[in-house]
Design a protein around this motif. Structure first.
Motif, PDB file in Angstrom:
ATOM      1  N   LYS A 191       0.818  -0.906  -0.411  1.00 50.93           N
ATOM      2  CA  LYS A 191       0.147   0.391  -0.351  1.00 50.93           C
ATOM      3  C   LYS A 191       0.691   1.860   0.165  1.00 50.93           C
ATOM      4  O   LYS A 191       1.394   0.991   0.589  1.00 50.93           O
ATOM      5  CB  LYS A 191      -0.638   0.149   1.460  1.00 50.93           C
ATOM      6  CG  LYS A 191      -1.713  -1.568   1.623  1.00 50.93           C
ATOM      7  CD  LYS A 191      -3.004  -0.863   2.672  1.00 50.93           C
ATOM      8  CE  LYS A 191      -3.655  -2.281   2.405  1.00 50.93           C
ATOM      9  NZ  LYS A 191      -4.887  -1.660   1.421  1.00 50.93           N
ATOM     10  N   ILE A 192       0.572   1.824  -1.032  1.00 55.42           N
ATOM     11  CA  ILE A 192       1.320   3.775  -1.063  1.00 55.42           C
ATOM     12  C   ILE A 192       0.292   4.781  -0.663  1.00 55.42           C
ATOM     13  O   ILE A 192      -0.344   4.139  -1.452  1.00 55.42           O
ATOM     14  CB  ILE A 192       1.801   3.673  -2.574  1.00 55.42           C
ATOM     15  CG1 ILE A 192       1.288   3.380  -4.011  1.00 55.42           C
ATOM     16  CG2 ILE A 192       2.867   2.440  -2.871  1.00 55.42           C
ATOM     17  CD1 ILE A 192       2.000   3.579  -5.002  1.00 55.42           C
ATOM     18  N   LYS A 193       0.828   5.211  -0.380  1.00 56.33           N
ATOM     19  CA  LYS A 193       0.319   6.810  -0.288  1.00 56.33           C
ATOM     20  C   LYS A 193       0.130   8.035  -0.843  1.00 56.33           C
ATOM     21  O   LYS A 193       1.506   7.880  -1.619  1.00 56.33           O
ATOM     22  CB  LYS A 193       0.169   7.026   1.036  1.00 56.33           C
ATOM     23  CG  LYS A 193      -0.347   8.392   1.608  1.00 56.33           C
ATOM     24  CD  LYS A 193       0.377   9.091   3.457  1.00 56.33           C
ATOM     25  CE  LYS A 193      -0.291   9.933   3.974  1.00 56.33           C
ATOM     26  NZ  LYS A 193      -0.474  10.351   5.228  1.00 56.33           N
ATOM     27  N   PRO A 194      -0.763   8.503  -1.757  1.00 52.67           N
ATOM     28  CA  PRO A 194      -0.420   9.676  -2.589  1.00 52.67           C
ATOM     29  C   PRO A 194      -0.275  10.212  -1.460  1.00 52.67           C
ATOM     30  O   PRO A 194      -0.112  11.150  -0.672  1.00 52.67           O
ATOM     31  CB  PRO A 194      -2.036   9.723  -2.643  1.00 52.67           C
ATOM     32  CG  PRO A 194      -2.978   8.831  -2.329  1.00 52.67           C
ATOM     33  CD  PRO A 194      -2.399   8.290  -1.452  1.00 52.67           C
ATOM     34  N   GLU A 195       0.403  10.898  -2.317  1.00 59.16           N
ATOM     35  CA  GLU A 195       1.436  12.477  -2.377  1.00 59.16           C
ATOM     36  C   GLU A 195       0.661  13.680  -2.712  1.00 59.16           C
ATOM     37  O   GLU A 195       0.675  14.331  -3.281  1.00 59.16           O
ATOM     38  CB  GLU A 195       2.498  12.345  -3.078  1.00 59.16           C
ATOM     39  CG  GLU A 195       3.727  13.807  -2.508  1.00 59.16           C
ATOM     40  CD  GLU A 195       4.898  13.234  -2.950  1.00 59.16           C
ATOM     41  OE1 GLU A 195       6.071  14.631  -3.123  1.00 59.16           O
ATOM     42  OE2 GLU A 195       4.757  12.565  -3.847  1.00 59.16           O
ATOM     43  N   VAL A 196       0.569  14.841  -0.978  1.00 62.05           N
ATOM     44  CA  VAL A 196      -0.374  15.926  -1.342  1.00 62.05           C
ATOM     45  C   VAL A 196       0.441  16.859  -0.870  1.00 62.05           C
ATOM     46  O   VAL A 196       1.808  16.931  -0.666  1.00 62.05           O
ATOM     47  CB  VAL A 196      -1.370  16.212  -0.586  1.00 62.05           C
ATOM     48  CG1 VAL A 196      -2.201  17.052  -0.378  1.00 62.05           C
ATOM     49  CG2 VAL A 196      -2.528  14.794  -0.171  1.00 62.05           C
ATOM     50  N   VAL A 197       0.270  17.698  -2.254  1.00 68.69           N
ATOM     51  CA  VAL A 197       1.781  18.979  -2.973  1.00 68.69           C
ATOM     52  C   VAL A 197       0.479  20.398  -2.894  1.00 68.69           C
ATOM     53  O   VAL A 197       0.019  20.234  -3.639  1.00 68.69           O
ATOM     54  CB  VAL A 197       1.847  18.534  -3.853  1.00 68.69           C
ATOM     55  CG1 VAL A 197       3.190  20.048  -3.931  1.00 68.69           C
ATOM     56  CG2 VAL A 197       2.713  17.754  -3.831  1.00 68.69           C
ATOM     57  N   TYR A 198       1.034  20.584  -1.792  1.00 69.32           N
ATOM     58  CA  TYR A 198      -0.378  22.824  -1.291  1.00 69.32           C
ATOM     59  C   TYR A 198       0.916  23.221  -2.258  1.00 69.32           C
ATOM     60  O   TYR A 198       2.092  24.080  -2.049  1.00 69.32           O
ATOM     61  CB  TYR A 198      -0.571  22.535  -0.115  1.00 69.32           C
ATOM     62  CG  TYR A 198      -1.167  21.615   0.829  1.00 69.32           C
ATOM     63  CD1 TYR A 198      -2.360  21.419   0.414  1.00 69.32           C
ATOM     64  CD2 TYR A 198      -0.331  20.697   1.442  1.00 69.32           C
ATOM     65  CE1 TYR A 198      -2.787  20.479   1.118  1.00 69.32           C
ATOM     66  CE2 TYR A 198      -1.411  19.600   2.430  1.00 69.32           C
ATOM     67  CZ  TYR A 198      -2.602  20.174   2.437  1.00 69.32           C
ATOM     68  OH  TYR A 198      -3.135  19.134   3.020  1.00 69.32           O
ATOM     69  N   LEU A 199      -0.285  23.729  -3.228  1.00 70.11           N
ATOM     70  CA  LEU A 199       0.374  25.149  -4.017  1.00 70.11           C
ATOM     71  C   LEU A 199      -0.135  26.180  -3.900  1.00 70.11           C
ATOM     72  O   LEU A 199      -1.511  26.239  -3.094  1.00 70.11           O
ATOM     73  CB  LEU A 199       0.016  24.343  -5.836  1.00 70.11           C
ATOM     74  CG  LEU A 199       0.421  23.591  -6.414  1.00 70.11           C
ATOM     75  CD1 LEU A 199       0.160  23.593  -7.628  1.00 70.11           C
ATOM     76  CD2 LEU A 199       2.067  23.371  -6.266  1.00 70.11           C
ATOM     77  N   LYS A 200       0.527  27.490  -4.053  1.00 72.45           N
ATOM     78  CA  LYS A 200       0.429  28.820  -3.784  1.00 72.45           C
ATOM     79  C   LYS A 200      -0.599  28.971  -4.400  1.00 72.45           C
ATOM     80  O   LYS A 200      -0.474  29.166  -5.580  1.00 72.45           O
ATOM     81  CB  LYS A 200       2.007  29.314  -3.713  1.00 72.45           C
ATOM     82  CG  LYS A 200       2.844  29.943  -2.269  1.00 72.45           C
ATOM     83  CD  LYS A 200       3.846  30.206  -2.297  1.00 72.45           C
ATOM     84  CE  LYS A 200       4.664  30.090  -1.627  1.00 72.45           C
ATOM     85  NZ  LYS A 200       6.121  31.085  -1.233  1.00 72.45           N
TER      86      LYS A 200
END
Length: 212
Positions: A104-113
C-alpha cells in the motif's frame, strides 16, 4: 607472524562467505499487488527498485501486479508519480520459494500557493483601464432606475405571474361564469334584423358608388 596474518585473512574470508551464502543460495519469487492506502484501488505501472541487487528495476502492470526474483532480506522500493515512495524489506528467513505481499502506497499531497490571475498584461494597460472605468451607481441611483416607468413596464412583460395574481384571475373568471350562467348568447348569423341591416348597407354602398 606471517602464518598468523594468513590465518586471520582466512577467517575474515570465511565469515564474509558465510554472510553472503544464505542470500545467494536461495531465490524467492516475490509477488503482490500495489494499492492506494486511501481508496484501496490498484496503482498501475509502479516502478520497483531492488536496492540489494545493484538497483535492479522492475515495473508493475496496469492492474498493479508485480512478480520478480529476490533474495531473502532484500530491500525493495516502490515509487510512482503522485505517491510517496515506500521501502519494503523482505524477511531474512522465508520457508517457501515464493513470497506474496500486499503493498500500500500513500498519495502525495502537494499544496501550491494561490495565484491571482489579472486580465491586464502590463501596468500601463491596467492604468488605462482604470482611468476609463465607469464607476457604479450608488444605492439611490439604482433604486431610482429600477422604479422608473420604463423599468417597471419591462418587468411586467417579462416577469411571470405569482400565485396571488393567478388566484385573483381564476376568481374573476369563475365569478363572471357564475353570473352569466343563465344568459344565452345569440348567433348573429341567425338574426334577421342583422341580415336586413347588412343588405341595407350593401344597397346604400352601391348607390353611393353610382353617384360618384
Amino acid at each position: 607472524m606471517r602464518y598468523s596474518l594468513t590465518i586471520i585473512l582466512l577467517l575474515f574470508a570465511a565469515m564474509a562467505f558465510g554472510q553472503e551464502q544464505p542470500k545467494s543460495g536461495k531465490l524467492v519469487q516475490f509477488s503482490g499487488i500495489i494499492t492506494d492506502t486511501d481508496s484501496n484501488t490498484v496503482v498501475p505501472y509502479v516502478t520497483i527498485t531492488n536496492l540489494s541487487n545493484k538497483g535492479q528495476k522492475y515495473a508493475a502492470n496496469y492492474q498493479g501486479y508485480f512478480s520478480f526474483i529476490v533474495n531473502p532480506g532484500d530491500t525493495v522500493v516502490f515509487s510512482a508519480v503522485g505517491f510517496v515512495s515506500k521501502t519494503f524489506v523482505l524477511p531474512n528467513e522465508i520457508a517457501e520459494h515464493h513470497y506474496t505481499a500486499m503493498i500500500k502506497i500513500k498519495p502525495e499531497v502537494v499544496y501550491l500557493k494561490a495565484i491571482t490571475i489579472y486580465p491586464w498584461a502590463t501596468i500601463e494597460e491596467f492604468n488605462k483601464q482604470f482611468l476609463t472605468m465607469k464607476v457604479a451607481d450608488d444605492d439611490a441611483a439604482l433604486a431610482k432606475r429600477n422604479l422608473s416607468p420604463k423599468s417597471i413596464q419591462g418587468m411586467s412583460l417579462t416577469l411571470s405571474r405569482d400565485a396571488h395574481e393567478i388566484s385573483n384571475s381564476n376568481y374573476r373568471y369563475n365569478f363572471d361564469r357564475m353570473m352569466n350562467v343563465n344568459m344565452r348568447q345569440t348567433n348573429p348569423l341567425l338574426n334577421p334584423f342583422a341580415w336586413g341591416k347588412l343588405m341595407q348597407q350593401i344597397f346604400s354602398g352601391d348607390k353611393k358608388s353610382d353617384n360618384e
